[in-house]
Design a protein around this motif. Sequence first.
Motif, PDB file in Angstrom:
ATOM      1  N   ARG A  76      -1.589   0.020  15.386  1.00  0.00           N
ATOM      2  CA  ARG A  76      -1.007  -1.006  14.524  1.00  0.00           C
ATOM      3  C   ARG A  76      -2.038  -1.660  13.610  1.00  0.00           C
ATOM      4  NH1 ARG A  76       2.859  -1.407  11.694  1.00  0.00           N
ATOM      5  NH2 ARG A  76       4.021  -0.511  13.456  1.00  0.00           N
ATOM      6  N   PRO A  77      -3.200  -2.109  14.129  1.00  0.00           N
ATOM      7  CA  PRO A  77      -4.207  -2.656  13.210  1.00  0.00           C
ATOM      8  C   PRO A  77      -4.703  -1.639  12.188  1.00  0.00           C
ATOM      9  CG  PRO A  77      -4.682  -3.314  15.460  1.00  0.00           C
ATOM     10  CD  PRO A  77      -3.597  -2.285  15.534  1.00  0.00           C
ATOM     11  N   LEU A  78      -4.801  -0.360  12.603  1.00  0.00           N
ATOM     12  CA  LEU A  78      -5.242   0.669  11.668  1.00  0.00           C
ATOM     13  C   LEU A  78      -4.251   0.818  10.519  1.00  0.00           C
ATOM     14  CD1 LEU A  78      -6.765   4.117  12.484  1.00  0.00           C
ATOM     15  CD2 LEU A  78      -4.796   3.999  10.973  1.00  0.00           C
ATOM     16  N   LEU A  79      -2.954   0.870  10.835  1.00  0.00           N
ATOM     17  CA  LEU A  79      -1.933   0.999   9.798  1.00  0.00           C
ATOM     18  C   LEU A  79      -1.946  -0.203   8.867  1.00  0.00           C
ATOM     19  CD1 LEU A  79       1.059   2.467  11.852  1.00  0.00           C
ATOM     20  CD2 LEU A  79      -0.495   3.694  10.322  1.00  0.00           C
ATOM     21  N   THR A  80      -2.141  -1.383   9.446  1.00  0.00           N
ATOM     22  CA  THR A  80      -2.179  -2.600   8.627  1.00  0.00           C
ATOM     23  C   THR A  80      -3.399  -2.606   7.717  1.00  0.00           C
ATOM     24  OG1 THR A  80      -0.987  -3.864  10.308  1.00  0.00           O
ATOM     25  CG2 THR A  80      -2.264  -5.116   8.692  1.00  0.00           C
ATOM     26  N   ARG A  81      -4.548  -2.194   8.248  1.00  0.00           N
ATOM     27  CA  ARG A  81      -5.780  -2.181   7.453  1.00  0.00           C
ATOM     28  C   ARG A  81      -5.655  -1.239   6.259  1.00  0.00           C
ATOM     29  NH1 ARG A  81      -8.980  -1.671   4.243  1.00  0.00           N
ATOM     30  NH2 ARG A  81     -11.261  -1.720   4.364  1.00  0.00           N
ATOM     31  N   PHE A  82      -5.018  -0.088   6.473  1.00  0.00           N
ATOM     32  CA  PHE A  82      -4.858   0.870   5.387  1.00  0.00           C
ATOM     33  C   PHE A  82      -3.570   0.647   4.589  1.00  0.00           C
ATOM     34  CE2 PHE A  82      -8.074   3.043   7.873  1.00  0.00           C
ATOM     35  CZ  PHE A  82      -8.873   3.617   6.901  1.00  0.00           C
ATOM     36  N   ARG A  83      -2.912  -0.460   4.853  1.00  0.00           N
ATOM     37  CA  ARG A  83      -1.698  -0.850   4.142  1.00  0.00           C
ATOM     38  C   ARG A  83      -0.608   0.222   4.232  1.00  0.00           C
ATOM     39  NH1 ARG A  83      -4.289  -3.857  -1.257  1.00  0.00           N
ATOM     40  NH2 ARG A  83      -4.997  -5.704  -0.122  1.00  0.00           N
ATOM     41  N   LEU A  84      -0.415   0.708   5.439  1.00  0.00           N
ATOM     42  CA  LEU A  84       0.610   1.710   5.707  1.00  0.00           C
ATOM     43  C   LEU A  84       1.738   1.097   6.532  1.00  0.00           C
ATOM     44  CD1 LEU A  84      -1.755   4.700   6.525  1.00  0.00           C
ATOM     45  CD2 LEU A  84      -0.330   4.445   4.481  1.00  0.00           C
ATOM     46  N   ASP A  85       2.108  -0.099   6.146  1.00  0.00           N
ATOM     47  CA  ASP A  85       3.171  -0.820   6.848  1.00  0.00           C
ATOM     48  C   ASP A  85       4.541  -0.409   6.314  1.00  0.00           C
ATOM     49  OD1 ASP A  85       1.512  -2.323   8.607  1.00  0.00           O
ATOM     50  OD2 ASP A  85       0.961  -3.612   6.937  1.00  0.00           O
ATOM     51  N   ARG A  86       5.496  -1.226   6.537  1.00  0.00           N
ATOM     52  CA  ARG A  86       6.884  -0.932   6.207  1.00  0.00           C
ATOM     53  C   ARG A  86       7.069  -0.689   4.713  1.00  0.00           C
ATOM     54  NH1 ARG A  86      11.126  -4.819   5.454  1.00  0.00           N
ATOM     55  NH2 ARG A  86      13.182  -3.896   5.762  1.00  0.00           N
ATOM     56  N   PHE A  87       7.870   0.330   4.382  1.00  0.00           N
ATOM     57  CA  PHE A  87       8.201   0.670   3.004  1.00  0.00           C
ATOM     58  C   PHE A  87       9.569   0.062   2.688  1.00  0.00           C
ATOM     59  CE2 PHE A  87       9.837   3.587  -0.285  1.00  0.00           C
ATOM     60  CZ  PHE A  87       8.783   3.540  -1.186  1.00  0.00           C
ATOM     61  N   THR A  88       9.593  -0.887   1.758  1.00  0.00           N
ATOM     62  CA  THR A  88      10.807  -1.638   1.485  1.00  0.00           C
ATOM     63  C   THR A  88      11.575  -1.058   0.290  1.00  0.00           C
ATOM     64  OG1 THR A  88       9.727  -3.160  -0.062  1.00  0.00           O
ATOM     65  CG2 THR A  88       9.620  -3.716   2.292  1.00  0.00           C
ATOM     66  N   ARG A  89      12.770  -1.577   0.091  1.00  0.00           N
ATOM     67  CA  ARG A  89      13.563  -1.152  -1.059  1.00  0.00           C
ATOM     68  C   ARG A  89      12.852  -1.517  -2.361  1.00  0.00           C
ATOM     69  NH1 ARG A  89      19.710  -2.987  -1.056  1.00  0.00           N
ATOM     70  NH2 ARG A  89      19.517  -1.745   0.860  1.00  0.00           N
ATOM     71  N   ARG A  90      12.190  -2.645  -2.374  1.00  0.00           N
ATOM     72  CA  ARG A  90      11.443  -3.046  -3.578  1.00  0.00           C
ATOM     73  C   ARG A  90      10.277  -2.097  -3.833  1.00  0.00           C
ATOM     74  NH1 ARG A  90      11.691  -7.356  -6.755  1.00  0.00           N
ATOM     75  NH2 ARG A  90       9.819  -8.110  -7.838  1.00  0.00           N
TER      76      ARG A  90
END
Length: 240
Positions: free
Chosen positions: A78-92
């Motif tokens: 989870r911290p790795l994904l957050t650091r690389f900005r690979l979080d949730r992909f939104t409609r926007r």
Amino acid sequence: MTQPRLKPLGLGGSAILFGAPAILLFAATHLGIPLLQSSTGLPALVCWFLMGGFGVFAPLVAASWLMYRREAGAVRLRPLLTRFRLDRFTRRDAVWSLAALVVVGAVTQLMVQVGRLAIHGFTAAPSFMTVTALKPNEYWILLAWTPFFVLNVAAEELFWRGYILPRQELAFGKWAWAAHGAFWTLFHVAFGLDLMFVLSPFLFILSYVAQRRRNTWVSIIVHGALNGGGFLAVALGAIR
């Protein structure tokens, strides 16, 4: 688990982290491809896939991982994904991705036309990147292209947008995308000035969108769709 405190990445650090890969790219294209082609007889395009994929982009993937390990210590998903900005992909995010695809595609075509009219001897791509419609007995080239494509997009997006851009934002603020785009342009110097001219809108627009959305999935989608879609459309004879 809290994220490690990021260090700003200014001009000097950016020059190193973009400059070293640029040297790798220059060596792969100007030394590696001719050597590999002369020793194997493979097409120049396939030699580019091999030299670029394993000589440039695979090391960038490894560098992303090693630099994160050094920065964060213990690795947790989870911290790795957050650091690389690979979080949730939104409609926007999807809307921004689609808009970026349309704008970059249109402006890039405009740059090609301007280049043909204004630059003597203009070539939109170096010879080793020239793609033509594949004949049935050449479809194996798609197998060579696939790992290259994955490595190319993964490496550039994880290293440039995932690892470097957040640190540049601490140094350059709202103009980080401009500094990022300029350094990313210089990374492509091995491809020649003509291709750098054509690519420049893509390089700056994608940098801006990545900073604005703070989501690397956006740049992965745009980068992948343009690179992969363009290659497949020509290779499969959909466009000429």
